[in-house]
Design an enzyme around this catalytic site. Structure first.
Site, mmCIF file in Angstrom:
data_model
loop_
_atom_site.group_PDB
_atom_site.id
_atom_site.type_symbol
_atom_site.label_atom_id
_atom_site.label_comp_id
_atom_site.label_asym_id
_atom_site.label_seq_id
_atom_site.Cartn_x
_atom_site.Cartn_y
_atom_site.Cartn_z
ATOM 1 N N PRO A 103 87.535 6.211 -23.494
ATOM 2 C CA PRO A 103 87.589 6.125 -24.595
ATOM 3 C C PRO A 103 86.416 5.940 -25.660
ATOM 4 C CG PRO A 103 88.061 4.247 -22.850
ATOM 5 C CD PRO A 103 87.129 4.810 -22.043
ATOM 6 N N ASP A 106 104.846 23.899 -35.157
ATOM 7 C CA ASP A 106 104.838 23.191 -34.298
ATOM 8 C C ASP A 106 103.864 22.595 -35.812
ATOM 9 O OD1 ASP A 106 106.926 23.005 -32.688
ATOM 10 O OD2 ASP A 106 105.367 23.530 -30.949
HETATM 11 C C1 JCZ Z 1 87.819 5.423 -16.039
HETATM 12 N N1 JCZ Z 1 89.126 3.401 -17.109
HETATM 13 C C2 JCZ Z 1 88.782 6.720 -17.615
HETATM 14 C C3 JCZ Z 1 90.714 7.454 -21.153
HETATM 15 N N2 JCZ Z 1 91.097 8.274 -23.737
HETATM 16 C C4 JCZ Z 1 91.460 6.795 -22.668
HETATM 17 N N3 JCZ Z 1 91.784 5.567 -22.611
HETATM 18 N N4 JCZ Z 1 91.312 5.596 -21.559
HETATM 19 C C5 JCZ Z 1 90.711 5.859 -20.662
HETATM 20 C C6 JCZ Z 1 89.802 5.910 -19.334
HETATM 21 C C7 JCZ Z 1 90.011 4.798 -18.772
HETATM 22 C C8 JCZ Z 1 88.865 4.626 -17.692
HETATM 23 C C9 JCZ Z 1 88.968 5.540 -17.283
HETATM 24 C C10 JCZ Z 1 88.626 3.836 -15.857
HETATM 25 C C11 JCZ Z 1 89.501 6.896 -19.150
#
Ligand code: JCZ
Length: 235
Positions: free
Chosen positions: A89, A169
């Site tokens: 995230p 698209d």
């Molecule tokens: C590992 N929680 C990896 C990526 N865009 C996004 N939202 N959430 C993630 C994500 C969440 C995670 C892990 C543990 C990515």
């Protein structure tokens, strides 16, 4: 195009990759997807991949050794070192421009986390390209890696049957407009009819109607797309 996915749950990806467009692209040799279980690089009899965070706090952290050693083992499995992408995230937020950038690579290594995330030293040591698929929290990076594979694969020449359907698209190239409304048979369903213009066969008129549809939809639903270099609809 070769994808290597590094994950604790390869099974999550297997089902999706065995279906439809992606399956066909793999069978045709247009893309290749290899799955690697990070646990195979865990140390000790119990192959532990997570541990409690230093400093305390809730949840567990993905240990640094299995992740770094998995990447180091997978890299030499093909000629091309490839670009290492970590799904989190905290990364640059994915949009079609970034998808195009990734599609220009010959190989992508997609690193998926779990638990509360990665030990920070994974970033220090591997310096991955960090990408988020959006501002919401997933249980892990696997679904995000599928999003990347799906979006990138359809830009690989030959993956889409009709090359034209790609350019038209939403968001491709520089035209940032939503798709126009589409209809197929029957001409009437539960009192809902197909717009008369689409049945007439006047292609110039149809083109103008579709263009106006696109602009109207974009204005009403995604006005942010009409403003430049902003990849966030909240404004
Ligand atoms: C590992 N929680 C990896 C990526 N865009 C996004 N939202 N959430 C993630 C994500 C969440 C995670 C892990 C543990 C990515």
């Amino acid at each position: 195009m070769r994808f290597d996915v590094l994950t604790l749950f390869p099974g999550i990806l297997e089902g999706y990759l065995g279906q439809s467009l992606i399956k066909l692209a793999i069978e045709r040799g247009l893309i290749d997807v290899k799955l690697h279980d990070i646990r195979d690089w865990a140390h000790g009899k119990h192959r532990v991949v997570d541990d409690r965070p230093f400093g305390g706090g809730p949840g567990m952290v993905l240990k640094v050794e299995p992740v770094v050693e998995c990447v180091e083992a997978v890299r030499p499995m093909a000629d091309e070192p490839g670009r290492l992408v970590m799904l989190t995230p905290q990364g640059r937020k994915l949009d079609q421009r970034i998808v195009e950038e990734l599609a220009a690579e010959r190989r992508l290594l997609l690193l998926c986390g779990r638990y509360e995330g990665f030990d920070e030293r994974v970033r220090e040591i591997l310096e991955p390209d960090e990408i988020s698929i959006g501002d919401y929290i997933l249980g892990g990076g696997e679904v995000a890696s599928l999003v990347i594979i799906d979006a990138v694969a359809r830009l690989v020449p030959g993956v889409l049957g009709d090359e034209l359907s790609n350019r038209q698209d939403s968001f491709s190239g520089s035209e940032r407009l939503l798709e126009f409304a589409q209809y197929t048979r029957p001409r009437e369903y539960r009192g809902h009819t197909v717009p008369e213009v689409l049945l007439g066969g006047n292609h110039e008129e149809i083109s103008r109607w579709r263009d106006e549809q696109s602009r109207q939809r974009t204005r009403e639903q995604r006005a942010d797309l009409l403003r430049e270099d902003k990849n966030d609809r909240a404004q």
